[in-house]
Design a protein around this motif. Structure first.
Motif: not given
Length: 408
Positions: A223-245
């Motif tokens: 919720v704060p990610e959307w309200v404050i930074s306009n970032y919407q988490r999306e479906r990403s399968g087996a990963i978390l975006p930008n968390v690697a490996p």
């Protein structure tokens, strides 16, 4: 109807031993809360409709005997009492039992208890210390409160369904009833809080657990990610975006293994295990941010390494380098795993139809007053005579009359 001999039941040793719970409702959200409280030692008396009982008795995988293995888990540590709560006589029976109890757990549609003359005001008038735990789809208040609430809808409205799966497919679901069980967990937590507060005030209260809010409660910072930074988490399968490996990787023998090496120091150890220590200092991968920007490229490099190794060999190699790693377990893997065995994460309990039934143990573990699985889900009405005689104060004539009239 079978009379259960009370003295033969294993004694509860958990931290809630001495508390009595009346469980009303059915399916998962309410009954799983009751299961948790029973696992922790509370006496749980489950009220079920005569002749049919909780639908969980036939849900899930059933054997030819008609017995559900799911019921053996969610019904464990409970006493089954059949009573028709839609009748005045059945409501009177329930009220007598509630007057002698500490907690009521229910997951009917809001307003149902009130129609039956069992509002909190009416129940607490004769039992001021009563804690009434109510689990529903949308809570007891608000414009949606009267709607039928199911776990799947709560998962959707709480934000979980949108982020589960892959962007190439519609929003997915978990393979379990996670919305119901989350609401039950929050309900159990709120119940324990209310019981603790009661030691100071001497008064009970209502615990209101909504499925959609329970799901929302574990949705991290969406919720704060959307309200404050306009970032919407999306479906990403087996990963978390930008968390690697941090992904599931293939092995030579066709198994899948999960490696979580996104922290800088851990990635350095993974690079050593891969025989490519230079990756840890390569500017493309040397920081968490850089690895996140090149997630797909890095996952390909790791997968090229893992596919060359058998899963057991790979697991041992990564453990030697202190890299978090784990196989994707199925029940067969759990039953053979030495960690599960050492901690008795899966125990066996005797069932009158299945014989010895394995199931998950009670969690979390308590060092001095641990919970226990004392018996599996009982037969319908197995404890009716015992409970109504012992707690309700009904004599044999009343029991016969109730039975003849279909009340129990």
């Amino acid at each position: 109807m079978t009379q259960h001999i009370h003295d033969t039941r294993p004694t509860a040793t958990g931290p809630l031993a001495g508390l009595r719970v009346v469980e009303m409702g059915q399916l998962i959200a309410g009954p799983f809360c009751g299961q948790i409280l029973g696992d922790l030692g509370a006496e749980v008396i489950k009220l079920e409709q005569p002749g049919s009982g909780d639908p969980m008795r036939v849900w899930g995988r059933s054997l030819p005997q008609g017995e559900s293995m799911w019921w053996s888990v969610v019904g464990r540590n409970k006493q089954s009492v059949t009573v028709d709560l839609r009748t005045p006589e059945g409501q009177d029976i329930a009220k007598r039992l509630i007057a002698e109890s500490d907690i009521v757990v229910e997951n009917f549609r809001p307003g149902t208890l009130e129609r039956w003359g069992m509002s909190y005001e009416e129940l607490s008038a004769v039992n001021p210390a009563l804690v009434l735990t109510r689990v529903s789809g949308f809570g007891q208040t608000g414009p949606y409160s009267s709607r039928a609430g199911y776990g799947a809808i709560g998962e959707a409205m709480g934000g979980l369904r949108y982020v589960v799966g892959d962007l190439s497919t519609p929003p997915s679901r978990m393979g379990i009833s996670i919305g119901d069980t989350l609401a039950a967990l929050f309900a159990a937590l709120g119940t324990l809080g209310a019981v603790y507060e009661r030691t100071r005030s001497g008064r009970g209260q209502v615990v209101d657990s909504a499925i959609y809010e329970a799901v929302l409660g574990v949705m991290e910072s969406i919720v704060p990610e959307w309200v404050i930074s306009n970032y919407q988490r999306e479906r990403s399968g087996a990963i978390l975006p930008n968390v690697a490996p941090s992904n599931v990787y293939p092995t030579k023998d066709g198994a899948w293994i999960l490696i979580a090496a996104n922290q800088d120091t851990v990635f350095g150890r993974l690079a050593q295990a891969m025989g490519q220590p230079e990756l840890a200092t390569d500017e493309r991968f040397s920081t968490h941010g850089a690895r996140g920007e090149r997630q797909q490229e890095l996952d390909r490099i790791v997968a090229e390494f893992t596919i060359e190794h058998e899963s057991k060999e790979l697991e041992e190699l990564l453990l030697e380098h202190a890299v978090p790693v784990g196989k994707i377990y199925r029940p067969v893997d759990m039953l053979e795993d030495e960690q599960f065995i050492a901690r008795r994460s899966i125990i066996e309990t005797e069932h009158p139809v299945f014989g010895s039934v394995p199931m998950q143990n009670t969690f979390p573990r308590l060092s001095r007053t641990d919970g226990s699985v004392r018996w599996p889900g009982p037969r319908l009405g197995e404890h009716t005579t015992d409970v109504l005689t012992r707690l309700g104060g009904f004599d044999d004539d009343a029991i016969v009359r109730f039975t003849e009239n279909g009340i129990i």
